[in-house]
Design a protein around this motif. Structure first.
Motif, PDB file in Angstrom:
ATOM      1  N   ARG A  76       0.539   4.593   0.381  1.00 51.26           N
ATOM      2  CA  ARG A  76       0.504   5.664   1.380  1.00 51.26           C
ATOM      3  C   ARG A  76       1.321   5.284   2.612  1.00 51.26           C
ATOM      4  O   ARG A  76       2.103   6.096   3.128  1.00 51.26           O
TER       5      ARG A  76
ATOM      6  N   LYS B 216      -3.542   0.107  -3.071  1.00 47.59           N
ATOM      7  CA  LYS B 216      -3.002  -1.225  -2.792  1.00 47.59           C
ATOM      8  C   LYS B 216      -2.928  -1.978  -4.104  1.00 47.59           C
ATOM      9  O   LYS B 216      -3.939  -2.340  -4.694  1.00 47.59           O
TER      10      LYS B 216
ATOM     11  N   GLU C 162       0.856  -1.192   0.000  1.00 46.22           N
ATOM     12  CA  GLU C 162       0.000   0.000   0.000  1.00 46.22           C
ATOM     13  C   GLU C 162       0.895   1.246   0.000  1.00 46.22           C
ATOM     14  O   GLU C 162       1.732   1.430   0.874  1.00 46.22           O
TER      15      GLU C 162
ATOM     16  N   ARG D 242      -5.651   5.888  -0.911  1.00 46.68           N
ATOM     17  CA  ARG D 242      -5.062   4.571  -0.720  1.00 46.68           C
ATOM     18  C   ARG D 242      -4.838   3.924  -2.082  1.00 46.68           C
ATOM     19  O   ARG D 242      -5.652   4.050  -2.975  1.00 46.68           O
TER      20      ARG D 242
END
Length: 400
Positions: free
Chosen positions: A81, A194, A79, A192
């Motif tokens: 962030r 991912k 991920e 986000r």
């Protein structure tokens, strides 16, 4: 908070987010260059000899290269962030240690870690490309890169001014505070992301060798920029020493004003991004590389301690920064047009290879200046850029 799924479908990055990411890249990458105009006073303070003073810049760049190879690729599986924020927190701690420690080996190690954590900027740049459409990718990357380049160029005058008023330690403390604030802001507002791939880390690293072997444009673009960035790093490592020498007797304030001129070179980034979107990458690349060579030829041909000499150095620094900025944006625009699934790995490889060139330029620059002075440093510094231009001349017409 932005929904990245929706944003990906719309393929339109908000203006405020582009500005934030550009600002973040500038603040982060500035850490690699704060020490550049302060090499002389820092080396005297910590006990490094003139021959090894280049390590102050070189170790940070080597840390950056290591981070590009082993941390940035994680953006393709972790991920994004969290990866960015974690890197920033590590950087903040290293900055504090750099400012506070009196042990030379801990100081040098902290410089290495600053470079390692600052690769967060190179996770942000591909992030911006994910949020943009094919038709606007050059413009978006160019805008974000202009922030990164402004950070590089403003870091030199800023550190000179801060050192002049408060001492060289202060710039690292101020940067640590700025990085901590940035980490908090980005943790709140970044979308986000991912990645969907389930590739394991070891397999990810192995795939980078495959990408290097099977992506000619990556090898070519990295070679171009490694050459010009070696020249760039050598110039900006040695010119502050020239300006503060008996030739010009510049103060740190005057060195800061000189370095401020290079900021204008960042204008080349968004302009070049728009040019790349129009499909004239090859011509623009040739002009960028030639500009760098010319920028280094000028002070070789006209070398004087008079005001004319200062004017030549100003013109040279402006052309150098503009040429390097333009070539960087053109290269990243070309690489980000490839498969999105491997974009972080491509960017990591590209940046690692050319920053390695920069690290060599910084190290050789300090040595060349101490051994033979400014002229020797310039003659050595122009060689990598000439090699890049000669290699570009072999590019086929259908190459990107």
């Amino acid at each position: 908070m932005i929904d990245l799924k929706k944003q990906t479908i719309e393929k339109k990055i908000p203006t405020w987010l582009t500005i934030l990411m550009a600002t973040a890249c500038g603040i982060i990458v500035a850490n690699l260059y704060y020490a550049q105009p302060l090499v002389g006073i820092i080396s005297s303070s910590v006990g490094l000899s003139a021959n090894t003073s280049g390590l102050i810049v070189t170790l940070t760049q080597i840390g950056y290269v290591v981070g590009l190879l082993f941390i940035v690729p994680l953006g393709d599986i972790f991920e994004n962030r969290k990866l960015i924020v974690s890197s920033l927190l590590i950087t903040a701690v290293a900055l504090v240690i750099t400012a506070m420690t009196k042990q030379i080996f801990l100081f040098l190690f902290a410089l290495f870690v600053i470079g390692l954590g600052s690769v967060a900027a190179q996770v942000l740049v591909p992030f911006a490309s994910y949020l943009s459409s094919d038709s606007s990718r050059g413009r978006v990357v160019g805008n974000v890169m202009s922030g990164l380049l402004l950070g590089i160029m403003l870091s030199r005058p800023l550190s000179s001014l801060v050192a002049d008023f408060f001492g060289w330690h202060a710039i690292f403390i101020l940067s640590a505070i700025a990085i901590m604030v940035l980490a908090i802001v980005l943790s709140k507002v970044l979308p986000r992301r991912k990645p969907s791939t389930d590739t394991h880390y070891i397999a990810l690293l192995k795939s980078m060798w495959y990408l290097l072997r099977t992506t000619p444009i990556l090898r070519r673009r990295a070679a171009y920029h490694a050459g010009v960035f070696a020249s760039f790093s050598l110039f900006w490592t040695t010119v502050p020493q020239l300006l503060t020498s008996q030739s010009f007797h510049f103060s740190q304030k005057e060195v800061a004003l000189f370095a401020l001129v290079g900021v204008a070179g960042a204008v080349a980034a968004p302009i070049t991004g728009r040019i790349a979107d129009r499909g004239v990458t090859k011509l623009a690349t040739g002009i960028a590389l030639l500009t760098v060579v010319i920028s280094l030829l000028l002070p070789i041909i006209i070398h004087t301690n008079s005001p004319i000499g200062i004017a030549i150095l100003v013109i040279s620094s402006l052309l150098l920064d503009a040429g390097v900025s333009a070539n960087l944006v053109l290269s990243q625009r070309a690489l980000f047009s490839l498969s999105p699934e491997v974009r972080n790995r491509l960017n990591g490889l590209f940046m690692a290879m050319f920053f390695f060139g920069g690290a060599i330029g910084s190290a050789i620059g300090g040595w060349a200046y101490s051994m033979g002075g400014w002229s020797t440093a310039l003659w050595i510094g122009i060689i990598p850029s000439i090699l890049s231009l000669l290699y570009f001349a072999t590019e086929k017409n259908n190459a990107k």
